[in-house]
Write a protein that holds these residues in place. Structure first.
Motif, short mmCIF file in Angstrom:
data_model
loop_
_atom_site.label_atom_id
_atom_site.label_comp_id
_atom_site.label_asym_id
_atom_site.label_seq_id
_atom_site.Cartn_x
_atom_site.Cartn_y
_atom_site.Cartn_z
N ALA A 97 32.54 35.02 35.22
CA ALA A 97 32.93 35.42 34.01
C ALA A 97 33.44 36.54 33.83
N ARG A 98 33.33 37.36 35.04
CA ARG A 98 34.19 38.71 35.13
C ARG A 98 34.95 38.80 36.34
N MET A 99 35.11 37.57 37.20
CA MET A 99 35.81 37.60 38.48
C MET A 99 37.30 38.39 38.31
N SER A 100 37.95 37.99 37.15
CA SER A 100 39.35 38.61 37.31
C SER A 100 39.08 40.25 37.44
N LEU A 101 38.23 40.91 36.80
CA LEU A 101 37.93 42.13 36.96
C LEU A 101 37.33 42.67 38.47
N MET A 102 36.53 41.93 38.86
CA MET A 102 35.97 42.16 40.09
C MET A 102 36.77 42.15 41.44
N ILE A 103 37.73 41.22 41.31
CA ILE A 103 38.59 40.93 42.60
C ILE A 103 39.85 42.14 42.62
N ARG A 104 39.71 42.87 41.33
CA ARG A 104 40.76 43.90 41.26
C ARG A 104 40.09 45.09 41.38
N ARG A 105 38.75 45.41 41.63
CA ARG A 105 37.86 46.43 41.49
C ARG A 105 36.98 46.44 42.72
N ALA A 106 36.96 45.34 43.41
CA ALA A 106 36.29 45.39 44.70
C ALA A 106 36.99 44.81 45.83
N PRO A 107 36.50 45.15 47.11
CA PRO A 107 37.57 44.66 48.04
C PRO A 107 37.47 43.09 48.12
N SER A 108 38.72 42.57 48.27
CA SER A 108 39.09 41.09 47.89
C SER A 108 38.28 40.13 48.85
N ASP A 109 37.94 40.72 50.11
CA ASP A 109 37.27 39.55 50.95
C ASP A 109 35.71 39.28 50.42
N ALA A 110 35.26 40.19 49.63
CA ALA A 110 33.95 40.02 49.19
C ALA A 110 33.94 38.96 47.97
N TRP A 111 35.11 38.64 47.37
CA TRP A 111 35.01 37.56 46.46
C TRP A 111 35.97 36.37 46.69
N LEU A 112 36.64 36.55 47.63
CA LEU A 112 37.78 35.44 47.89
C LEU A 112 37.43 34.52 49.01
N ASN A 113 36.06 34.73 49.38
CA ASN A 113 35.53 33.78 50.59
C ASN A 113 35.21 32.32 50.14
N GLU A 114 34.97 31.35 50.96
CA GLU A 114 34.61 30.17 50.77
C GLU A 114 33.36 29.96 49.67
N HIS A 115 32.45 30.88 49.86
CA HIS A 115 31.36 30.73 48.88
C HIS A 115 31.79 30.78 47.54
N TRP A 116 32.38 31.87 47.32
CA TRP A 116 32.91 32.18 45.85
C TRP A 116 34.13 31.19 45.18
N GLN A 117 34.90 30.72 46.29
CA GLN A 117 35.80 29.69 45.92
C GLN A 117 35.09 28.55 45.40
N ALA A 118 33.97 28.22 46.01
CA ALA A 118 33.24 27.08 45.68
C ALA A 118 32.40 27.43 44.28
N GLU A 119 31.81 28.75 44.07
CA GLU A 119 31.18 28.82 42.96
C GLU A 119 32.20 29.07 41.83
N MET A 120 33.38 29.25 41.94
CA MET A 120 34.45 29.56 40.80
C MET A 120 34.90 27.83 40.60
N GLN A 121 34.96 27.04 41.27
CA GLN A 121 35.45 25.65 41.15
C GLN A 121 34.26 24.93 40.08
N LYS A 122 33.10 25.53 40.28
CA LYS A 122 31.91 25.00 39.33
C LYS A 122 32.33 24.88 37.92
N ILE A 123 33.11 25.96 37.52
CA ILE A 123 33.53 26.29 36.25
C ILE A 123 34.29 24.77 35.64
#
Length: 342
Positions: A275-301
């Protein structure tokens, strides 16, 4: 080194307390070393909770032998008076002590009062009379509840989120506590990880001489940073003030603080991150949030059934299902290269 007194408790400690929630994520030995290092570096206020899994055990291992030189606060979120006493005894055993400096009702939705039918306030008074706790505290994430608590005069300390992203109404709560001689323990000083400039966060806190911030610490480099501020405390100068104003513009409106009280999700969505991914991907290194794990987590939405369980539990009363959908749309745009992560 600035000293802060917690209202009528008389507890006076160096500004910068140790928030022990994160140490539940590391090994017992690493946690003990971190907590001990905090004490040896000058921290004397330590905050934990029964809800933080093994945090109390790790803290007890680290600083039980210097009990008379420190102040320990813990919390309970009981469903009954019997649970209150069970939690208290477990906490005392875990911390290897026979008393707590402050015992707090945890993340409340109401101001518990004498004769309200729950028995929680009476239990606090009884525990204080027995010498098992020295001061009565309470924590909440809801501003209206916090204001009611402050005005009630029933509690000696209030723990509430405070950061440079706080609203004017929330900031005024610090003055209200001062007027009522109530200790203010500030949690979420980094807004659940959204604030990445520790100097600005520290400078903001120094404006309030009646507030003890408790910083969630998990790594030695984080501890070293907060300890360094004892000797060289950042001040709220024009540069930092300008930086904070820009930050507030960029993060205005509703956003998830990542507290996790909405969890667990029936559909397995990691709400407090997604629920705060939009902020995190702009305030943390992108590879920490754009990997396969987090892509799968986001798709659960996409599995959200709009049961609104998360909305009912959110202390900030956010429209969490809509926030999740908005974050997923933004996330997919970033993955498709249609939006920059900068």
């Amino acid at each position: 080194m600035k000293q802060v007194t917690l209202g009528s408790t008389g507890i006076t400690v160096p500004q910068n307390g140790f928030g022990a929630l994160p140490i539940q994520r590391i090994s017992e030995d690493d946690a003990a070393a971190l907590v001990r290092g905090a004490y040896e570096g000058g921290m004397t206020f330590f905050d934990t909770a029964r809800a933080y899994t093994d945090s109390e055990v790790k803290m007890g291992k680290a600083i039980a032998d210097v009990r008379d030189k420190i102040f320990i606060a813990s919390k309970t979120k009981p469903v009954s008076v019997e649970q209150f006493w069970k939690d208290l005894e477990t906490t005392l055993t875990n911390l290897k002590t026979d008393y707590l400096d402050i015992y707090q009702l945890h993340c409340v939705d109401q101001c518990y009062t004498p004769e309200d039918g729950t028995g929680f306030y009476e239990a606090l008074l009884d525990a204080k009379k027995q010498g098992k706790i020295r001061h009565i505290g309470i924590t909440t994430h809801k501003i209206a509840v916090a204001e009611e608590i402050c005005e009630s005069g029933l509690y000696e300390t209030l723990q509430y989120p405070l950061s440079y992203l706080s609203t004017e109404r929330e900031i005024k709560l610090t003055e209200k506590c001062r007027e009522h001689n109530m200790g203010y323990i500030a949690m979420k000083g980094l807004a659940g990880g959204l604030i990445t400039n520790s100097r600005a966060a520290m400078a903001f806190m120094t404006q309030f001489d009646n507030v003890i911030p408790i910083w969630g610490i998990q790594r030695k480099k984080e501890l070293d940073e907060w300890l360094a501020f004892f000797d060289e405390t950042p001040e709220m100068d024009d540069e930092i003030r300008s930086f904070i104003e820009e930050e507030k513009k960029n993060m205005s409106g509703d956003f998830c603080r990542g507290c996790g009280y909405c969890m667990p999700c029936p559909q397995g969505i990691s709400i407090n991150d997604c629920a705060r991914m939009s902020l995190m991907i702009r305030r943390a290194p992108s590879d920490a949030w754009l990997n396969e794990h987090w892509q799968a987590e986001m798709q659960k939405i996409n599995n959200c059934v709009n049961c609104v369980s998360c909305m009912k539990k959110c202390p900030y009363e956010l429209n969490t299902p809509q926030l999740l959908k908005d974050n997923l749309a933004d996330y997919e745009n970033v993955l498709a290269g249609r939006t920059s992560v900068k």
